[in-house]
Design a protein around this motif. Structure first.
Motif, PDB file in Angstrom:
ATOM      1  N   THR A 129      -0.611  -5.010  -3.778  1.00  0.00           N
ATOM      2  CA  THR A 129      -1.267  -5.034  -5.089  1.00  0.00           C
ATOM      3  C   THR A 129      -0.522  -5.950  -6.049  1.00  0.00           C
ATOM      4  OG1 THR A 129      -2.048  -2.779  -4.743  1.00  0.00           O
ATOM      5  CG2 THR A 129      -2.082  -3.624  -7.003  1.00  0.00           C
ATOM      6  N   TRP A 130       0.824  -5.832  -6.061  1.00  0.00           N
ATOM      7  CA  TRP A 130       1.613  -6.711  -6.925  1.00  0.00           C
ATOM      8  C   TRP A 130       1.445  -8.177  -6.533  1.00  0.00           C
ATOM      9  CZ3 TRP A 130       3.200  -5.495 -11.414  1.00  0.00           C
ATOM     10  CH2 TRP A 130       3.605  -4.187 -11.725  1.00  0.00           C
ATOM     11  N   ARG A 157      -1.885  -9.447  -7.779  1.00  0.00           N
ATOM     12  CA  ARG A 157      -1.857  -9.670  -9.224  1.00  0.00           C
ATOM     13  C   ARG A 157      -1.131 -10.977  -9.566  1.00  0.00           C
ATOM     14  NH1 ARG A 157      -0.274  -3.644 -11.574  1.00  0.00           N
ATOM     15  NH2 ARG A 157      -2.211  -2.576 -10.929  1.00  0.00           N
TER      16      ARG A 157
END
Length: 271
Positions: free
Chosen positions: A63-64, A67
């Motif tokens: 997820t990081w 992003r």
């Protein structure tokens, strides 16, 4: 009566109240992290139900990464848009500068052309005045042709001489030009001469021409019977050299009369 009692039982509660109390630490539960937000009673006897906590869910590395990639794409897009806008502005500025430069060059070129034409007109007027002076001096002939050649060479700064220099010194300087030597070399070859012969004739060409030039000629004629082959080579070289200048004496070519041709290098002058 003293303000405070001397009893030791009075000092002990006061000392206990001055000792700082530690914050209550809550246990971990089901992989959730709890932070103490507010301790209402400010006491080590607080219960977990009396504390406000904020649960935070863990974020995976994928997820990081996604992003960060999204932020990178947005930054690249913004940079491209900014560069495109900057390039468009720069291109517009360059077009405007190019137009201004072309307009300036055109304006200066027009002024330069006008100045050149003015100088040409002035040169033509001066040479016409020289022709008129030769006619008035009854010197509109071969001798006058050499004088006009020396005058025009000085006027157009092909040679640099003193104002009081005669015609022969000016002709000597003019004979040092590469163009004259190239023309003279061809004349020497065509006539089967030696360069030393033309060098000797060159030093006295104005004097020799003056012997055969008397009065005005409607046409300036160079008669081959009046000069030696070396003198003719030098004289023809001067006339061919000036034929490359502006407003030269017009050369009509050779006229055959009998066995010997007559060279007619002529400026037709009508006073």
């Amino acid at each position: 009566m003293p303000l405070f009692s001397r009893s030791p039982f009075f000092i002990l509660p006061l000392a206990c109240s001055l000792v700082p109390q530690l914050a209550t630490r809550l246990p971990l539960s089901q992989n959730r992290i709890y932070w103490e937000i507010n301790n209402r009673k400010k006491s080590h006897t607080n219960l977990a139900s009396d504390v406000n906590v904020l649960p935070v869910a863990p974020v995976s590395e994928d997820t990081w990464y996604e992003r960060l990639q999204q932020q990178r794409r947005e930054l690249v897009q913004e940079t491209r848009e900014l560069l495109q806008e900057t390039n468009q502005q720069r291109a517009q500025e360059l077009r405007e500068l190019r137009q201004e430069y072309q307009a300036l060059v055109s304006e200066r070129q027009l002024k330069l052309d006008a100045k050149i034409q003015e100088n040409r007109d002035l040169l033509h007027a001066v040479l016409q005045q020289k022709n008129h002076g030769l006619w008035l001096a009854r010197n509109f002939n071969v001798r006058g042709a050499l004088e006009r050649i020396a005058f025009q060479a000085t006027l157009q700064k092909m040679i640099r001489v003193n104002a009081d220099s005669g015609v022969q010194p000016r002709l000597n300087l003019l004979a040092g030009l590469p163009k004259f030597n190239a023309i003279l070399h061809q004349e020497v070859l065509q006539r089967g001469l030696v360069k030393s012969q033309t060098n000797t004739a060159l030093k006295h060409i104005y004097h020799e021409v003056s012997k055969h030039a008397h009065g005005n000629d409607g046409l300036i004629v160079v008669r081959t019977t009046d000069f030696t082959p070396a003198e003719l080579a030098v004289l023809v070289s001067f006339l061919k050299l000036q034929d490359q200048w502006q407003y030269p004496l017009q050369c009509l070519g050779y006229l055959q009369t009998g066995l010997l041709p007559i060279l007619i290098v002529v400026e037709v002058y009508l006073p």
